[in-house]
Design a protein around this motif. Sequence first.
Motif, short mmCIF file in Angstrom:
data_model
loop_
_atom_site.label_atom_id
_atom_site.label_comp_id
_atom_site.label_asym_id
_atom_site.label_seq_id
_atom_site.Cartn_x
_atom_site.Cartn_y
_atom_site.Cartn_z
N VAL A 197 0.85 -1.19 0.00
CA VAL A 197 0.00 0.00 0.00
C VAL A 197 0.88 1.24 0.00
CG1 VAL A 197 -1.83 1.26 1.18
CG2 VAL A 197 -1.81 -1.24 1.25
N ILE A 198 0.69 2.11 -0.99
CA ILE A 198 1.45 3.36 -1.09
C ILE A 198 0.69 4.44 -0.32
CG2 ILE A 198 2.31 5.13 -2.66
CD1 ILE A 198 2.51 2.96 -4.81
N GLU A 199 1.32 4.96 0.73
CA GLU A 199 0.66 5.94 1.59
C GLU A 199 1.20 7.36 1.39
OE1 GLU A 199 -0.41 3.48 5.55
OE2 GLU A 199 1.72 3.51 5.07
N ALA A 227 5.36 9.22 -3.47
CA ALA A 227 5.51 7.85 -3.99
C ALA A 227 4.36 7.50 -4.92
CB ALA A 227 5.58 6.86 -2.83
N ALA A 228 3.16 7.96 -4.59
CA ALA A 228 2.01 7.71 -5.45
C ALA A 228 2.20 8.38 -6.81
CB ALA A 228 0.73 8.22 -4.79
N GLU A 229 2.67 9.62 -6.79
CA GLU A 229 2.91 10.34 -8.04
C GLU A 229 3.96 9.62 -8.90
OE1 GLU A 229 4.26 14.81 -9.60
OE2 GLU A 229 4.19 14.34 -7.46
N GLY A 237 11.10 3.92 -2.00
CA GLY A 237 10.83 2.60 -1.44
C GLY A 237 10.05 1.67 -2.34
N LEU A 238 9.99 1.95 -3.64
CA LEU A 238 9.22 1.10 -4.55
C LEU A 238 10.07 0.01 -5.20
CD1 LEU A 238 7.07 3.90 -6.22
CD2 LEU A 238 6.40 2.33 -4.40
N VAL A 239 11.37 0.20 -5.22
CA VAL A 239 12.29 -0.86 -5.64
C VAL A 239 13.40 -0.97 -4.61
CG1 VAL A 239 11.80 -0.50 -8.09
CG2 VAL A 239 13.78 0.62 -7.06
N SER A 271 -3.17 4.31 -1.17
CA SER A 271 -4.05 4.62 -0.04
C SER A 271 -4.62 6.03 -0.18
CB SER A 271 -3.27 4.52 1.26
OG SER A 271 -3.99 5.07 2.35
N PRO A 272 -5.84 6.26 0.32
CA PRO A 272 -6.37 7.62 0.39
C PRO A 272 -5.49 8.57 1.20
CG PRO A 272 -8.13 6.03 0.73
CD PRO A 272 -6.84 5.26 0.73
N ASP A 273 -4.60 8.01 2.04
CA ASP A 273 -3.67 8.86 2.78
C ASP A 273 -2.78 9.66 1.84
OD1 ASP A 273 -4.37 8.48 5.40
OD2 ASP A 273 -3.05 6.77 5.72
#
Length: 206
Positions: free
Chosen positions: A6-8, A12-14, A59-61, A87-89
């Motif tokens: 889960v990406i919070e 990182a989401a972008e 932290g994705l790889v 995540s909505p966070d």
Amino acid sequence: MLEVAVIENAAAAEISLDPLRSRLLAELVEPGSASTLAARVGIPRQKVNYHLRELEKHGLVELVEERRKGNFTERVLRATAASYVISPDALSAVQPDPARAPDQLSARWLLALAARLVRDVGRLITGSRKAGKPVATFALDGEIRFASATERAAFARELAAAVAGLISKYHDETTAGGRAHRVLVAVHPSVRPVLDPPDNNTDKES
């Protein structure tokens, strides 16, 4: 490697939503280097290296090993998970709030509940990894075909009554050391899986 992460974090989401970086994450389900990835995605190794550094920073790889090749060291990386959920966070200012407009028959309220589920379970997973303890969860997934809207409504009433009865039976406000748990039950029409579009570049027999 995790099955799902889960990406919070908003940054990182972008990063993960960039089409090229998303492709690199998919390729890195199996370990690979900038050189091998450059050949697969068709862009220069230096550019791949830049994107990999950004993914690693968030932290994705993660680094698997380093190999000495002539004058340089080749870094072999792998995605930290096989798949990711945002995540909505990551959009905290505009994340949905189920308490704002509760309505058992509203699809949007169901979506707000689902978003809260992703957020809360994501936080639990993050906390459990830091503590080195598993998260106690339980889930059911099934499909039912109703003969009519009347049957569907009757099912919903019976389901609500059954769940309310179980909650009443097992809910305990008094026992020391007890822990509250969230119960979420949802019913929605099944959605057919989206099929991949045909490959127009595939050679056809004449």
